[in-house]
Structure formats: C-alpha cells, structure tokens
Design a protein around this motif. Structure first.
Motif, PDB file in Angstrom:
ATOM      1  N   PRO A 273      21.353   3.106 -32.141  1.00 51.88           N
ATOM      2  CA  PRO A 273      23.057   4.252 -31.872  1.00 51.88           C
ATOM      3  C   PRO A 273      24.531   3.311 -30.813  1.00 51.88           C
ATOM      4  O   PRO A 273      24.886   3.448 -30.481  1.00 51.88           O
ATOM      5  CB  PRO A 273      22.528   4.994 -29.937  1.00 51.88           C
ATOM      6  CG  PRO A 273      21.735   3.796 -29.754  1.00 51.88           C
ATOM      7  CD  PRO A 273      21.515   3.035 -31.050  1.00 51.88           C
ATOM      8  N   ASN A 274      24.400   1.671 -32.340  1.00 47.74           N
ATOM      9  CA  ASN A 274      25.201   0.370 -32.204  1.00 47.74           C
ATOM     10  C   ASN A 274      25.575  -0.194 -32.935  1.00 47.74           C
ATOM     11  O   ASN A 274      24.668   0.574 -33.717  1.00 47.74           O
ATOM     12  CB  ASN A 274      24.817   0.300 -30.772  1.00 47.74           C
ATOM     13  CG  ASN A 274      23.499  -0.279 -30.945  1.00 47.74           C
ATOM     14  OD1 ASN A 274      22.753  -0.584 -32.010  1.00 47.74           O
ATOM     15  ND2 ASN A 274      22.393  -0.780 -29.419  1.00 47.74           N
ATOM     16  N   THR A 275      26.543  -0.900 -33.221  1.00 49.43           N
ATOM     17  CA  THR A 275      26.360  -1.706 -34.028  1.00 49.43           C
ATOM     18  C   THR A 275      26.342  -3.285 -33.135  1.00 49.43           C
ATOM     19  O   THR A 275      26.761  -3.767 -32.558  1.00 49.43           O
ATOM     20  CB  THR A 275      27.955  -1.876 -34.492  1.00 49.43           C
ATOM     21  OG1 THR A 275      28.870  -0.365 -35.037  1.00 49.43           O
ATOM     22  CG2 THR A 275      28.324  -3.315 -35.826  1.00 49.43           C
TER      23      THR A 275
ATOM     24  N   ALA B 166      25.433   5.679 -34.734  1.00 47.43           N
ATOM     25  CA  ALA B 166      26.533   6.453 -34.280  1.00 47.43           C
ATOM     26  C   ALA B 166      27.258   4.960 -33.869  1.00 47.43           C
ATOM     27  O   ALA B 166      27.445   3.559 -34.220  1.00 47.43           O
ATOM     28  CB  ALA B 166      26.063   6.419 -32.880  1.00 47.43           C
ATOM     29  N   ASP B 167      28.342   5.358 -33.262  1.00 45.79           N
ATOM     30  CA  ASP B 167      29.548   4.430 -33.515  1.00 45.79           C
ATOM     31  C   ASP B 167      29.982   3.649 -31.905  1.00 45.79           C
ATOM     32  O   ASP B 167      30.768   3.942 -31.681  1.00 45.79           O
ATOM     33  CB  ASP B 167      31.322   5.027 -34.381  1.00 45.79           C
ATOM     34  CG  ASP B 167      32.406   3.967 -33.630  1.00 45.79           C
ATOM     35  OD1 ASP B 167      31.905   2.993 -34.105  1.00 45.79           O
ATOM     36  OD2 ASP B 167      33.312   4.083 -34.278  1.00 45.79           O
ATOM     37  N   GLY B 168      28.291   3.459 -31.692  1.00 46.62           N
ATOM     38  CA  GLY B 168      28.756   2.359 -30.636  1.00 46.62           C
ATOM     39  C   GLY B 168      28.307   1.278 -30.294  1.00 46.62           C
ATOM     40  O   GLY B 168      29.753   1.083 -30.590  1.00 46.62           O
TER      41      GLY B 168
ATOM     42  N   GLY C  23      17.738   1.075 -27.923  1.00 47.35           N
ATOM     43  CA  GLY C  23      18.009   2.167 -26.721  1.00 47.35           C
ATOM     44  C   GLY C  23      19.346   2.511 -26.041  1.00 47.35           C
ATOM     45  O   GLY C  23      20.342   2.733 -24.878  1.00 47.35           O
ATOM     46  N   LEU C  24      20.499   0.660 -26.528  1.00 49.28           N
ATOM     47  CA  LEU C  24      21.624   1.019 -26.030  1.00 49.28           C
ATOM     48  C   LEU C  24      22.305   1.606 -26.768  1.00 49.28           C
ATOM     49  O   LEU C  24      22.853   1.274 -27.662  1.00 49.28           O
ATOM     50  CB  LEU C  24      22.032  -0.819 -26.225  1.00 49.28           C
ATOM     51  CG  LEU C  24      21.257  -1.734 -25.750  1.00 49.28           C
ATOM     52  CD1 LEU C  24      21.432  -3.059 -25.906  1.00 49.28           C
ATOM     53  CD2 LEU C  24      21.903  -1.908 -23.561  1.00 49.28           C
ATOM     54  N   ASP C  25      22.764   2.502 -26.169  1.00 45.44           N
ATOM     55  CA  ASP C  25      23.863   3.456 -27.238  1.00 45.44           C
ATOM     56  C   ASP C  25      24.940   3.892 -25.546  1.00 45.44           C
ATOM     57  O   ASP C  25      25.379   2.749 -24.976  1.00 45.44           O
ATOM     58  CB  ASP C  25      23.366   4.891 -26.490  1.00 45.44           C
ATOM     59  CG  ASP C  25      22.903   5.628 -25.506  1.00 45.44           C
ATOM     60  OD1 ASP C  25      23.281   4.834 -24.641  1.00 45.44           O
ATOM     61  OD2 ASP C  25      22.118   7.150 -25.792  1.00 45.44           O
ATOM     62  N   GLU C  26      25.937   4.775 -26.042  1.00 43.64           N
ATOM     63  CA  GLU C  26      27.314   4.114 -25.161  1.00 43.64           C
ATOM     64  C   GLU C  26      27.159   4.325 -23.569  1.00 43.64           C
ATOM     65  O   GLU C  26      27.626   3.814 -23.139  1.00 43.64           O
ATOM     66  CB  GLU C  26      28.159   5.146 -26.307  1.00 43.64           C
ATOM     67  CG  GLU C  26      30.150   5.142 -25.359  1.00 43.64           C
ATOM     68  CD  GLU C  26      30.775   5.469 -26.351  1.00 43.64           C
ATOM     69  OE1 GLU C  26      31.949   5.356 -26.040  1.00 43.64           O
ATOM     70  OE2 GLU C  26      30.216   6.267 -27.411  1.00 43.64           O
TER      71      GLU C  26
END
Length: 361
Positions: A203-205, A58-60, A349-352
């Motif tokens: 869910p991140n970059t 994801a683009d989080g 676990g570090l989503d938006e």
C-alpha cells in the motif's frame, strides 16, 4: 564451480563487479539489469545512484530501501621511476590486511593486474618487524621495469584500484565468500524485495536505491533522499558479527545464521523509536529471526537519509559479515533470505495510517 542457483548467480555478478567509491558503473549496471523487470521506472541522481520506483496497490507513503553500490578500494596517486604505483585508500582499510594481495587497476585501456608489496621483512630491523607496515610505505607492483613501461599499460594517476577475489560457495553451502559483500548484499536484498513484491500488493510506493559513495561519507544516500523525499527509509547494509575467535560479547554479539541485525544505534543514526517498534512487531508476528545490535563506530546510509528534507524516520537492517573491509568477506545465506523476507513484510504493512501513527512524536 558447481552450477549456481538464481540468487547465487546474482550475488556473484554483483560482487564480482568492480566499483569503488566514485566509479560504480559496473555494479550499477548489474543492479539495473536485475531490478528493472520489477520496476515501473528507473532514474538516477546526479552523483550516479540508481533509483527503481514501484507503485503499489494504493497511493500511500514513499518507502526508500537502499543498499550502497560502492566497495572500498584504492586510487593510484603516482608512478615512480621504477614503475611501481603509489596509492591511497578509498574508504576504510586496516593496513595489516593488504600486503601480498592481488588488485585490479581499472584504466581507460583495460584492466591491469597488480600485487601490493612493501620492503621485505628480511632486511628490516627486529623492532621494525614487530610493527605493521604503514599504507603510505606500500606500493603496487604491476611487473613494469620503469615509469614509461608502466604508463604503456594504460595506468595513470587517478585510476581506481579494486581488490581481486572470486565469489566462492564454501564447503558448507550456506556460507558464502566474496569481495564487496559490503555492500552488494544490500543491493541484492533490494532487488529480491522488488522481485517478491512484483504482484503490487503493497500500500505504498517503494524506491529501491543503489547509492554511490557510501564508503567516503554516505554521499549518494543524501542526494538520492533529497530527490525522492521518502516518508520512511531503510538502509540495508553489512554489520559486525561476534562469532569469531578472540571476540567477546563486549565487542560484538551477533552470529552468522541467526537472522538479520536490527541496528538500534550507530555513530551516525539513532533508530527511530516508532519505526523500530514497528519492525520488531513485524519480525515477531511473522516469526522471522533477527538480532538486535549496536555499534559505536561506523554508520550506514541511514545516517544522511534520516536528516534529509524535513527528516525521515529511518532504521538500518544489516547482515552479519565476517572480515569487512578486506579482500574477502563471509555471510550466511539464511541471514540473506531472512532479511529479504523481513523487508518484504515490513513494506507490505506500511500503509498511510501506519506511517502516520509511527511518525507521531
């Protein structure tokens, strides 16, 4: 030496590489070789920090995990008439650990071996013998008879001087001994985190960084953070253990083999409260051993990352390491493996939404 597995081979290559502050090319190339297969892009800041970028599912938020490439060492300042090299420390050194230690001088013509010496104790007064020799009174002996002979080896003022030590697996194979664990172990953890996240399930970059010039003021971390502008950051480094003779729990409380250290406070950083609670929850939920610690002196790259651009919630995760800032330091492999697992689970676990919630004042 017994055949090394993949992790040990990587740790050996990283720690054997020569790279004091300001001259990190060798360890940077090793890190690039290992991390590039798992990265979407490799780029650099203008001081030479290496940055590996990897997009997730994801683009989080942008997550920065940084270990520093540089190790403490020395610089040649002059060559005297008799061919002995005078030098100054690059990074923090305790003079008592230096005498009779082998070093490598990195010259344009190739590497030159030397040994650190001083006036022999046999000719000192009884009072002088009781005192540590100041670093300013030491020299490096490369076996030259005069200045001309020394310079013919290729040595010049400004050359880097690197401690010499060979990577060693101890009789207890979980205990590892090497130069430059501070902080090539952090770089290795970054690499292995990328390796375990190669399937893209995060869910991140993520930005895996090997920073330069940490030992002389956290400089590469500052420039890299300004380039990346991360939402969350972790400095992966080494920490002080309290499990050797003479150290009390008033001095240090961590032990090798009991898990990575989560640093609540050091001289440069107060761990962000929301991020700290998130990390502790992850460790508890996933049953990853950890140790809470503080240190009144010193600091990690988190010290400059957390005050870059608009401010970055940051936290240091460290590996308890014996004999820091000497020719050889010791870690426990279980701490390394658990640190990799912790970093991977944190990132997953570090989503938006999670990042927004933990940043809230």
């Amino acid at each position: 030496m017994k055949k090394l597995d993949e992790t040990l081979s990587m740790l050996k290559e990283l720690t054997d590489a020569r790279g004091i502050s300001g001259e990190e090319a060798e360890p940077r190339e090793v890190m690039k070789t290992y991390i590039e297969p798992f990265a979407d892009e490799i780029f650099y800041d203008n001081l030479g920090s290496i940055i590996a970028k990897k997009k997730g599912s994801a683009d989080g938020p942008k997550i920065m995990i940084a270990g520093h490439l540089d190790e403490v060492g020395f610089m040649v300042t002059r060559i005297d008439d008799k061919g002995f090299l005078r030098f100054q420390p690059v990074g923090g050194w305790w003079g008592q650990v230096l005498l009779a230690q082998r070093v490598t001088i990195m010259t344009k013509s190739g590497n030159v071996t030397g040994i650190i010496g001083s006036k022999p104790p046999h000719i000192l007064s009884p009072e002088a013998r009781k005192k540590p020799v100041p670093i300013k009174d030491m020299y490096i002996d490369i076996g030259a008879s005069d200045r001309d002979e020394a310079m013919k080896t290729g040595v010049h003022p400004g050359d880097s001087v690197v401690p010499y030590f060979e990577f060693t697996v101890m009789s207890n194979p979980k205990m590892l001994l090497a130069k430059a664990f501070d902080n090539r172990v952090g770089c290795a953890i970054v690499i292995d985190a990328f390796r375990q996240l190669k399937d893209g399930h995060h869910p991140n970059t993520i930005y895996g960084v090997g920073t330069v010039q940490e030992e002389v003021g956290l400089r590469g971390a500052k420039t890299a953070a300004h380039l990346i502008e991360p939402d969350i950051a972790f400095a992966i480094d080494t920490g002080i253990p309290g499990d050797t003779p003479g150290v009390t729990d008033r001095d240090a409380i961590s032990s090798l083999g009991e898990g990575p250290q989560i640093i609540l406070y050091d001289a440069r950083t107060l761990a962000h409260r929301g991020l700290r609670e998130y990390v502790l929850n992850v460790a508890e939920k996933k049953k990853i051993p950890y140790q809470l610690d503080t240190t009144a002196g010193g600091g990690t790259d988190a010290g400059t990352i957390h005050i870059s651009h608009a401010g970055v919630p940051a936290l240091s995760i460290t590996i308890a390491t014996r004999y820091l800032h000497t020719h050889a330091s010791m870690i426990h492999r279980d701490d390394y493996e658990n640190a990799v697992t912790l970093v991977v689970e944190i990132i997953r676990g570090l989503d938006e939404k999670t990042v927004k919630d933990l940043i809230k004042p």
